[in-house]
Motif scaffolding. Structure first.
Motif, PDB file in Angstrom:
ATOM      1  N   LYS A 251      35.678  49.829  38.457  1.00 15.48           N
ATOM      2  CA  LYS A 251      35.442  49.254  39.790  1.00 15.48           C
ATOM      3  C   LYS A 251      36.745  48.691  40.363  1.00 15.48           C
ATOM      4  N   ASP A 254      38.742  51.479  41.697  1.00 14.58           N
ATOM      5  CA  ASP A 254      38.195  51.918  42.985  1.00 14.58           C
ATOM      6  C   ASP A 254      38.530  50.929  44.092  1.00 14.58           C
ATOM      7  N   ASP A 255      38.417  49.606  43.787  1.00 14.72           N
ATOM      8  CA  ASP A 255      38.734  48.595  44.805  1.00 14.72           C
ATOM      9  C   ASP A 255      40.200  48.631  45.197  1.00 14.72           C
ATOM     10  N   ASN A 258      40.267  51.317  47.721  1.00 17.78           N
ATOM     11  CA  ASN A 258      39.375  51.328  48.882  1.00 17.78           C
ATOM     12  C   ASN A 258      39.062  49.957  49.468  1.00 17.78           C
ATOM     13  N   ASP A 259      39.318  48.871  48.733  1.00 14.62           N
ATOM     14  CA  ASP A 259      39.003  47.531  49.220  1.00 14.62           C
ATOM     15  C   ASP A 259      40.168  47.017  50.070  1.00 14.62           C
ATOM     16  N   LEU A 262      41.562  43.415  49.065  1.00 15.10           N
ATOM     17  CA  LEU A 262      42.366  43.413  47.848  1.00 15.10           C
ATOM     18  C   LEU A 262      43.707  44.093  48.077  1.00 15.10           C
ATOM     19  N   ARG A 344      36.583  38.045  40.263  1.00 15.30           N
ATOM     20  CA  ARG A 344      35.861  39.187  40.820  1.00 15.30           C
ATOM     21  C   ARG A 344      34.978  39.887  39.786  1.00 15.30           C
TER      22      ARG A 344
END
Length: 402
Positions: A251, A254-255, A258-259, A262, A344
């Motif tokens: 995760k 991925d963040d 895509n976040d 962050l 997180r």
């Protein structure tokens, strides 16, 4: 110890029956009778209290008995919330990391040929360095090489790159040593905060447990269980907790890609690192000595440029080892990053603790806790029998005197 405690109650019953037979022969037998009667009552009462913690006395559905098995889900949630609130929180993580000089350790490892510089590290760094050098405009090199390189780094959004690298490492199973290090670090953190855990459990337990001293035993059981869980994670490569950590790392990867929040935070940290004067001085000195030959050496077949790259890595290690300002900047970056990760993704780790305890059946958790508490439970019964007997003597004495 069960047999001793039960035998003592039986001895009190026998003494009670005998004292009744001789009660009229001498006033002293009245004291013996009072001692035996009160001891028998105290022993039975404490037997009921001890048994009610773990099961239903005599199998009867008496309210507020079998406390532990009836409340195991709540205990699991409380344990998980306790770990979340007291260990995986920014102040605790930051305090632990503040005592660690990560940059200094990395510099010492890189500067000493006997400690580091593996072939994989050199090959990977060589390929990355070659790509960075080829992406720069050759005409802007020379006296402006430092400014040009930093501008390129400023344009490069590192968060997606880190995310892709992390995702690739997970796919290739190169993240396992990192997980083991995190587990060991978690164990050290818990070990350093054992007194805090014991105090929190003492405050949250009810009066009965505190009065009987079982809160300390329960704290020992919780700590032993957590240490055992962490040891199982280290030993067992297929442990469910590793899977949860891998999910968290996936995760995070991925963040990072895509976040937006962050990615913006990492960009700010990158800008602070670039703005550090110590980094500029170090890079300028290294670049001036290596820029003319590095591309040619890095692109030679069979890793011919590894010798030059090893020199650069050693130089980096010396700067990390000997420059306190650079160490401070990198350690602060690492501390902020790990604190953010704990905030997180920490709940995914403690959730596994809760889910594991909830999956235990009532007999399992009862047996484990009762075995962990051990002989002290039966000493409660012994003490209750003897203390009850002496209280009975005192009451009888007061009754005689009045």
């Amino acid at each position: 110890m069960r047999r001793v405690a039960t035998g003592l109650v039986g001895a009190m019953a026998a003494l009670f029956l005998g004292a009744r037979q001789f009660q009229g022969m001498h006033p002293a037998w009245g004291y013996v009778l009072a001692f035996a009667e009160a001891g028998m009552i105290g022993g039975m009462a404490d037997w009921f209290a001890v048994t009610a913690l773990f099961r239903r006395p005599l199998g009867l559905p008496i309210p507020h008995t079998a406390i532990v098995p009836e409340n195991k889900d709540r205990i699991a949630d409380t344990m998980a919330q306790f770990l979340q609130d007291n260990f995986l929180i920014p102040p605790v993580v930051a305090r632990r990391l503040r005592a660690m000089n990560l940059a200094g350790a990395a510099g010492d490892w890189l500067a000493d040929p006997g400690k580091g510089g593996s072939t994989r590290l050199r090959d990977g760094a060589a390929d990355l360095a070659a790509q960075v050098l080829e992406s720069l405009d050759p005409e802007r090199l020379g006296s402006q090489v430092r400014g040009g390189l930093f501008r390129q780094l400023d344009k490069l959004e590192v968060s997606p790159l880190i995310g892709q690298m992390l995702a690739t490492a997970i796919a290739d199973k190169r993240h396992m040593p990192v997980i083991e290090s995190l587990v060991r670090w978690s164990g050290l953190t818990i070990e350093d905060n054992e007194e805090l855990i014991r105090e929190m459990i003492h405050r949250r337990t009810n009066a009965v447990l505190r009065w009987t001293g079982l809160d300390e035993t329960l704290a020992n059981s919780v700590l032993d269980g957590v240490y055992k869980l962490l040891a199982e994670v280290i030993v067992d490569p297929d442990h469910p907790l590793r899977g949860k950590v891998e999910e968290g790392l996936a995760k995070l990867a991925d963040d990072l890609q895509n976040d937006a929040e962050l990615r913006a935070k990492i960009e700010r940290l990158k800008a602070e690192l670039i703005a550090n004067p110590a980094v500029s001085v170090w890079w300028q000195s290294v670049w001036e000595r290596l820029r003319s030959a590095m591309l040619e050496r890095l692109r030679r077949p069979a890793g011919a440029g590894n010798g030059q790259l090893a020199e650069a890595l050693t130089e980096l290690g010396r700067h990390l080892r000997d420059d306190p300002r650079l160490q401070h900047q990198i350690n602060r970056f690492a501390r902020r990053t790990l604190v953010g990760i704990s905030v997180r993704y920490g709940n995914q780790i403690v959730r596994l603790v809760s889910e594991t305890v909830k999956r235990w059946d009532a007999d399992t958790i009862t047996t484990r806790l009762e075995s962990a508490v051990g002989r002290d439970l039966q000493f409660i019964r012994l003490n209750g029998t003897l203390v009850g007997g002496f209280v009975g003597v005192v009451i009888h004495t007061v009754d005689v005197l009045l």
